[in-house]
Write a protein that holds these residues in place. Structure first.
Motif, PDB file in Angstrom:
ATOM      1  N   ALA A 118       0.845  -1.194   0.000  1.00  0.00           N
ATOM      2  CA  ALA A 118       0.000   0.000   0.000  1.00  0.00           C
ATOM      3  C   ALA A 118       0.882   1.246   0.000  1.00  0.00           C
ATOM      4  O   ALA A 118       1.906   1.294   0.691  1.00  0.00           O
ATOM      5  CB  ALA A 118      -0.917   0.004   1.217  1.00  0.00           C
ATOM      6  N   VAL A 119       0.471   2.246  -0.755  1.00  0.00           N
ATOM      7  CA  VAL A 119       1.242   3.482  -0.843  1.00  0.00           C
ATOM      8  C   VAL A 119       1.341   4.156   0.509  1.00  0.00           C
ATOM      9  O   VAL A 119       2.398   4.693   0.882  1.00  0.00           O
ATOM     10  CB  VAL A 119       0.613   4.427  -1.889  1.00  0.00           C
ATOM     11  N   ASP A 120       0.254   4.128   1.280  1.00  0.00           N
ATOM     12  CA  ASP A 120       0.225   4.777   2.580  1.00  0.00           C
ATOM     13  C   ASP A 120       0.424   3.789   3.727  1.00  0.00           C
ATOM     14  O   ASP A 120      -0.005   4.042   4.862  1.00  0.00           O
ATOM     15  CB  ASP A 120      -1.085   5.542   2.771  1.00  0.00           C
ATOM     16  N   GLY A 121       1.083   2.665   3.464  1.00  0.00           N
ATOM     17  CA  GLY A 121       1.247   1.645   4.490  1.00  0.00           C
ATOM     18  C   GLY A 121       2.482   1.828   5.355  1.00  0.00           C
ATOM     19  O   GLY A 121       2.756   0.991   6.223  1.00  0.00           O
ATOM     20  N   TRP A 122       3.212   2.917   5.158  1.00  0.00           N
ATOM     21  CA  TRP A 122       4.471   3.099   5.881  1.00  0.00           C
ATOM     22  C   TRP A 122       4.236   3.434   7.347  1.00  0.00           C
ATOM     23  O   TRP A 122       3.294   4.154   7.702  1.00  0.00           O
ATOM     24  CB  TRP A 122       5.271   4.238   5.242  1.00  0.00           C
ATOM     25  N   HIS A 123       5.128   2.911   8.197  1.00  0.00           N
ATOM     26  CA  HIS A 123       5.208   3.303   9.599  1.00  0.00           C
ATOM     27  C   HIS A 123       6.678   3.338   9.970  1.00  0.00           C
ATOM     28  O   HIS A 123       7.471   2.490   9.530  1.00  0.00           O
ATOM     29  CB  HIS A 123       4.441   2.333  10.500  1.00  0.00           C
ATOM     30  N   ARG A 124       7.058   4.299  10.795  1.00  0.00           N
ATOM     31  CA  ARG A 124       8.468   4.524  11.085  1.00  0.00           C
ATOM     32  C   ARG A 124       9.124   3.354  11.811  1.00  0.00           C
ATOM     33  O   ARG A 124      10.354   3.212  11.775  1.00  0.00           O
ATOM     34  CB  ARG A 124       8.629   5.798  11.916  1.00  0.00           C
ATOM     35  N   LYS A 125       8.346   2.473  12.467  1.00  0.00           N
ATOM     36  CA  LYS A 125       8.919   1.358  13.218  1.00  0.00           C
ATOM     37  C   LYS A 125       9.046   0.083  12.387  1.00  0.00           C
ATOM     38  O   LYS A 125       9.561  -0.926  12.881  1.00  0.00           O
ATOM     39  CB  LYS A 125       8.071   1.070  14.460  1.00  0.00           C
ATOM     40  N   ASP A 126       8.609   0.106  11.122  1.00  0.00           N
ATOM     41  CA  ASP A 126       8.616  -1.113  10.321  1.00  0.00           C
ATOM     42  C   ASP A 126      10.030  -1.593  10.019  1.00  0.00           C
ATOM     43  O   ASP A 126      10.340  -2.773  10.159  1.00  0.00           O
ATOM     44  CB  ASP A 126       7.859  -0.879   9.011  1.00  0.00           C
ATOM     45  N   ILE A 127      10.921  -0.693   9.597  1.00  0.00           N
ATOM     46  CA  ILE A 127      12.283  -1.097   9.270  1.00  0.00           C
ATOM     47  C   ILE A 127      13.017  -1.556  10.532  1.00  0.00           C
ATOM     48  O   ILE A 127      13.806  -2.503  10.494  1.00  0.00           O
ATOM     49  CB  ILE A 127      13.042   0.052   8.563  1.00  0.00           C
ATOM     50  N   ALA A 128      12.745  -0.909  11.661  1.00  0.00           N
ATOM     51  CA  ALA A 128      13.366  -1.323  12.918  1.00  0.00           C
ATOM     52  C   ALA A 128      12.900  -2.722  13.321  1.00  0.00           C
ATOM     53  O   ALA A 128      13.697  -3.537  13.826  1.00  0.00           O
ATOM     54  CB  ALA A 128      13.048  -0.320  14.026  1.00  0.00           C
ATOM     55  N   ALA A 129      11.616  -3.028  13.094  1.00  0.00           N
ATOM     56  CA  ALA A 129      11.100  -4.354  13.442  1.00  0.00           C
ATOM     57  C   ALA A 129      11.767  -5.428  12.585  1.00  0.00           C
ATOM     58  O   ALA A 129      12.128  -6.508  13.089  1.00  0.00           O
ATOM     59  CB  ALA A 129       9.583  -4.387  13.255  1.00  0.00           C
ATOM     60  N   GLN A 160       9.431   5.559  -4.121  1.00  0.00           N
ATOM     61  CA  GLN A 160       9.134   5.125  -5.481  1.00  0.00           C
ATOM     62  C   GLN A 160       8.302   6.176  -6.219  1.00  0.00           C
ATOM     63  O   GLN A 160       7.756   7.102  -5.618  1.00  0.00           O
ATOM     64  CB  GLN A 160       8.381   3.796  -5.449  1.00  0.00           C
ATOM     65  N   LYS A 161       8.189   6.010  -7.519  1.00  0.00           N
ATOM     66  CA  LYS A 161       7.415   6.944  -8.325  1.00  0.00           C
ATOM     67  C   LYS A 161       5.945   6.941  -7.930  1.00  0.00           C
ATOM     68  O   LYS A 161       5.267   7.971  -8.033  1.00  0.00           O
ATOM     69  CB  LYS A 161       7.558   6.592  -9.809  1.00  0.00           C
ATOM     70  N   ARG A 162       5.453   5.802  -7.468  1.00  0.00           N
ATOM     71  CA  ARG A 162       4.042   5.753  -7.058  1.00  0.00           C
ATOM     72  C   ARG A 162       3.808   6.369  -5.688  1.00  0.00           C
ATOM     73  O   ARG A 162       2.666   6.474  -5.241  1.00  0.00           O
ATOM     74  CB  ARG A 162       3.551   4.304  -7.064  1.00  0.00           C
ATOM     75  N   GLY A 163       4.898   6.809  -5.025  1.00  0.00           N
ATOM     76  CA  GLY A 163       4.780   7.491  -3.753  1.00  0.00           C
ATOM     77  C   GLY A 163       5.027   6.640  -2.536  1.00  0.00           C
ATOM     78  O   GLY A 163       5.010   7.161  -1.417  1.00  0.00           O
ATOM     79  N   ALA A 164       5.234   5.335  -2.703  1.00  0.00           N
ATOM     80  CA  ALA A 164       5.468   4.439  -1.570  1.00  0.00           C
ATOM     81  C   ALA A 164       6.960   4.372  -1.254  1.00  0.00           C
ATOM     82  O   ALA A 164       7.808   4.467  -2.135  1.00  0.00           O
ATOM     83  CB  ALA A 164       4.945   3.045  -1.877  1.00  0.00           C
TER      84      ALA A 164
END
Length: 299
Positions: free
Chosen positions: A123-134, A159-163
């Motif tokens: 999802a384009v808006d699926g980002w959360h700042r703790k995801d990479i840390a997890a 990415q170009k799609r904004g994700a």
């Protein structure tokens, strides 16, 4: 005396390292450009004083000074915080990977594989700042259970799609197989890709450099608020100190010495080991339009 044979792989590695250092020093060319522009303006004013002559300013960039021209206003220079952030990101990534490689080479680097993992959101808006840390915490736990210390360096890209998606470099012992992030559940937010870099350190740097070259001020602006742009892990205390030293301004390094633990603080820099403080000669202000300006106070 027999001539010393040259190792092509070492020559290529040295050339790549020199190119990386040149790219890091490119922003300092702005100081040279500023002096050249001041000399050109002074010559134009002198020419204007003579009868029949018209002052002309040469505004061509020229091939000797790459990058955008800084804006100047009454002795002030505009600072682009996003460009500064990208410069620091490139420096941190280059130095952390170099130190990881040198550390592994002393402990038998041929026993390690270099992996390049890409983590992408569905999802384009699926980002959360703790995801990479997890994800990294899970990878470190997996490595600890197999009795080795995980070393990694990562960067974020829009990415170009904004994700957002992440590029992670990891060093894994050859006897182990890293689980695929999306299949194993380490990355439940979308899909992943895992590539084994077969051409050693040079190939790893070349693989990542194509992504670093695309990261500019526009990409930094596109990142969500609170999103980190880069990170690394697995380095010891001395290696982290060296990275902070390498990323400090040249004049601060010269003043505090080679073995200083340089930390940015209010009004300048300090050596955490000795407590010596170096005040910055520059002052920063933000105007009503939000632009950041740096200047040296008179006197």
């Amino acid at each position: 005396m027999q001539p010393v044979a040259r190792d092509p792989s070492r020559v290529d590695a040295a050339q790549d390292y020199a190119a990386a250092l040149s790219a890091m020093d490119a922003p300092f060319y702005s100081l040279v450009r500023e002096k050249a522009m001041n000399r050109a303006r002074a010559a134009a004013r002198s020419a204007a004083a003579a009868p029949g002559l018209v002052p002309i300013e040469n505004k061509s960039h020229g091939s000797d000074f790459p990058g955008p021209w800084p804006l100047h206003r009454a002795g002030k220079t505009q600072i682009d915080p996003h460009a500064r952030r990208c410069k620091r990101m490139r420096g941190h990534v280059e130095h952390s990977m170099r130190l990881s490689e040198s550390q592994l080479s002393r402990s038998g680097g041929f026993r390690f594989r270099r992996l390049f993992v890409t983590l992408t959101y569905a999802a384009v808006d699926g980002w959360h700042r703790k995801d990479i840390a997890a994800y990294l915490n899970t990878a470190r736990t997996w490595a600890a259970r197999r009795k080795f210390k995980l070393r990694y360096t990562w960067v974020a890209e829009v990415q170009k799609r904004g994700a957002i998606h992440y590029h992670v470099c990891l060093w894994i012992p050859a006897r182990h197989r890293l689980p695929t992030a999306d299949v194993s559940g380490w990355w439940p937010h979308g899909w992943s890709n895992l590539t084994v870099v077969k051409s050693g350190c040079v190939g790893l740097m070349a693989y990542l450099r194509k992504y670093l070259s695309k990261m500019g001020a526009d990409e930094s602006i596109a990142l969500p608020v609170g999103a980190r742009m880069h990170g690394s892990g697995g380095l010891d205390r001395e290696q982290r100190r060296e990275i902070r030293y390498r990323l400090a301004p040249y004049w601060v390094r010269d003043a505090l010495g080679t073995y200083a633990d340089i930390r940015r603080t209010v009004g300048g820099w300090c050596d955490r080991i000795t407590g010596v403080f170096i005040a910055s000669p520059w002052k920063v202000e933000i105007d009503r339009s939000g632009l950041v300006w740096a200047f040296k106070p008179a006197g």
